[in-house]
Design a protein around this motif. Structure first.
Motif, PDB file in Angstrom:
ATOM      1  N   ALA A   1       0.776  -1.205   0.081  1.00 55.79           N
ATOM      2  CA  ALA A   1       0.107   0.003  -0.007  1.00 55.79           C
ATOM      3  C   ALA A   1       0.714   1.361   0.081  1.00 55.79           C
ATOM      4  O   ALA A   1       0.489   2.316  -0.576  1.00 55.79           O
ATOM      5  CB  ALA A   1      -0.824  -0.259   1.089  1.00 55.79           C
ATOM      6  N   GLU A   2       1.955   1.308   0.790  1.00 56.21           N
ATOM      7  CA  GLU A   2       2.882   2.331   0.663  1.00 56.21           C
ATOM      8  C   GLU A   2       3.743   2.673  -0.746  1.00 56.21           C
ATOM      9  O   GLU A   2       3.627   3.684  -1.163  1.00 56.21           O
ATOM     10  CB  GLU A   2       4.007   2.188   1.838  1.00 56.21           C
ATOM     11  CG  GLU A   2       5.085   3.432   1.882  1.00 56.21           C
ATOM     12  CD  GLU A   2       4.206   4.885   2.073  1.00 56.21           C
ATOM     13  OE1 GLU A   2       5.025   5.807   2.390  1.00 56.21           O
ATOM     14  OE2 GLU A   2       2.954   4.877   2.535  1.00 56.21           O
ATOM     15  N   ILE A   3       3.972   1.687  -1.278  1.00 49.77           N
ATOM     16  CA  ILE A   3       4.570   1.402  -2.585  1.00 49.77           C
ATOM     17  C   ILE A   3       3.480   2.175  -3.487  1.00 49.77           C
ATOM     18  O   ILE A   3       3.939   2.920  -4.425  1.00 49.77           O
ATOM     19  CB  ILE A   3       4.978   0.243  -3.164  1.00 49.77           C
ATOM     20  CG1 ILE A   3       6.201  -0.293  -2.382  1.00 49.77           C
ATOM     21  CG2 ILE A   3       5.287   0.340  -4.460  1.00 49.77           C
ATOM     22  CD1 ILE A   3       6.511  -1.552  -2.226  1.00 49.77           C
ATOM     23  N   ALA A   4       2.468   1.871  -3.513  1.00 48.67           N
ATOM     24  CA  ALA A   4       1.274   2.074  -4.251  1.00 48.67           C
ATOM     25  C   ALA A   4       0.946   3.578  -4.144  1.00 48.67           C
ATOM     26  O   ALA A   4       0.827   4.418  -5.006  1.00 48.67           O
ATOM     27  CB  ALA A   4      -0.011   1.380  -4.176  1.00 48.67           C
ATOM     28  N   ARG A   5       1.049   4.120  -2.700  1.00 50.82           N
ATOM     29  CA  ARG A   5       0.900   5.503  -2.644  1.00 50.82           C
ATOM     30  C   ARG A   5       1.883   6.241  -3.349  1.00 50.82           C
ATOM     31  O   ARG A   5       1.563   7.621  -3.908  1.00 50.82           O
ATOM     32  CB  ARG A   5       0.879   5.811  -1.058  1.00 50.82           C
ATOM     33  CG  ARG A   5       0.436   7.214  -0.633  1.00 50.82           C
ATOM     34  CD  ARG A   5       0.772   7.294   1.035  1.00 50.82           C
ATOM     35  NE  ARG A   5       2.190   7.212   1.097  1.00 50.82           N
ATOM     36  CZ  ARG A   5       3.032   8.320   0.901  1.00 50.82           C
ATOM     37  NH1 ARG A   5       2.717   9.465   0.504  1.00 50.82           N
ATOM     38  NH2 ARG A   5       4.402   8.133   1.353  1.00 50.82           N
ATOM     39  N   ILE A   6       3.271   5.695  -3.246  1.00 46.41           N
ATOM     40  CA  ILE A   6       4.508   6.681  -3.572  1.00 46.41           C
ATOM     41  C   ILE A   6       4.329   6.802  -5.222  1.00 46.41           C
ATOM     42  O   ILE A   6       4.462   7.739  -5.793  1.00 46.41           O
ATOM     43  CB  ILE A   6       5.619   6.081  -3.030  1.00 46.41           C
ATOM     44  CG1 ILE A   6       5.874   5.968  -1.783  1.00 46.41           C
ATOM     45  CG2 ILE A   6       6.843   6.713  -3.797  1.00 46.41           C
ATOM     46  CD1 ILE A   6       7.074   5.329  -0.983  1.00 46.41           C
TER      47      ILE A   6
END
Length: 323
Positions: free
Chosen positions: A215-220
């Protein structure tokens, strides 16, 4: 489903490779946003210029033709003429660079099809983000089709590279450009929202991935775009006007729900689709030096040799029984 010629139980080679990959701690790293940022900091302390390995030059000519600041390598077998160009977009979750197994796959494609293989080296997060990465990938695909022709161009990607493959095909279509003859998606991550209700159960059996880090990778990667934007989550883009699809996924990976959803949507939209689901197999099994990987790569190679060939029957249902 069982990929043709391979038993339902994963081979010892697949189990050994999976255990080795799991021992490197990726799943733990993806357990939190903090783990992702720590991995990015560690990566950036070791940044090196990407250079194709020496073994690739023993059987191919490697040239470089940059676009929008991206290194784009063209790998052409020296053994003879090629009938097909494959644009290959490597995986790595947008935070890891191309690695030796990707280059080995490029060499195999080039020799076995035979094909010229175009390998873009896209910028990693946080330097690269969805809007720019999809636009440049689409430009590379368009340039390749202009040089080789639509019927002789195949675009494929694994994992995050599969996301770029489908998202860029959307972009090329929306620009009115011709499509490649086929898209090949290998363990492709297509839904950055991570909202499918099957994910909690899949997360338990996937040895490499967890939702918090993804989810953090997707946000970035989204960099402010809505997570349902087709440049971020191409699963939600319209399929009309896209070429035939070849899709490979194991049942022990979190992107299984993406592969099944895309296959169902493609069938409903009348897009020819060739779906291969490996019971008990992990992420990127099609690239592994294992019996299951070799069978999958034979199917991929045949699809690239005859891009318009009728390979489009879905090979197996979602429960593992052939049909």
């Amino acid at each position: 489903m069982t990929t043709e010629g391979v038993a339902a139980k994963p081979s010892w080679q697949t189990r050994a490779i999976t255990a080795l990959l799991a021992s490197r701690g990726q799943k733990q790293m993806l357990g939190s946003a903090e783990g992702v940022h720590a991995a990015l900091e560690k990566r950036d302390r070791r940044v090196k210029e990407v250079r194709p390995p020496a073994f690739l030059r023993k059987a191919a000519t490697v040239t470089r033709d940059d676009l929008d600041g991206w290194p784009v390598f063209r790998v052409t077998p020296t053994a003879g003429p090629t009938d097909v160009t494959v644009v290959f977009l490597h995986g790595g979750g947008f935070f890891a660079e191309i690695v030796r197994p990707h280059w080995s796959f490029v060499r195999e494609l080039g020799a076995a099809i035979p094909a010229e293989v175009v390998v873009p080296i896209y910028p990693l997060i946080p330097r690269g983000s969805a809007a720019d990465m999809v636009a440049t990938t689409a430009a590379i695909i368009t340039r390749t089709i202009e040089q080789r022709g639509s019927g002789k161009t195949v675009v494929m990607g694994n994992s995050a590279g599969g996301l770029l493959t489908l998202a860029a095909a959307h972009a090329v279509r929306d620009q009115g450009g011709p499509q490649p003859s086929r898209l090949v998606l290998i363990s492709a991550w297509l839904d950055a929202t991570l909202s499918d209700p099957a994910l909690p159960a899949l997360e338990q059996i996937d040895p490499l991935h967890q939702r918090p880090g993804m989810a953090e990778i997707a946000r970035i990667y989204a960099d402010g775009l809505d997570l349902r934007d087709p440049r971020v989550s191409p699963l939600f883009g319209p399929l009309e006007g896209l070429p035939p699809l070849s899709i490979f996924c194991g049942t022990h990976e979190m992107v299984l729900s993406d592969a099944r959803a895309l296959t169902g949507r493609a069938e409903a939209a009348g897009i020819p689709v060739d779906y291969h689901e490996g019971p008990g197999l992990p992420h990127n099994y099609a690239l592994m030096p294992s019996p299951e990987g070799r069978v999958a790569r034979k199917i991929i190679i045949e699809a690239c040799r005859t891009p318009r060939h009728d390979l489009y029957t879905v090979r197996g249902d979602r429960d593992g029984a052939s049909r």
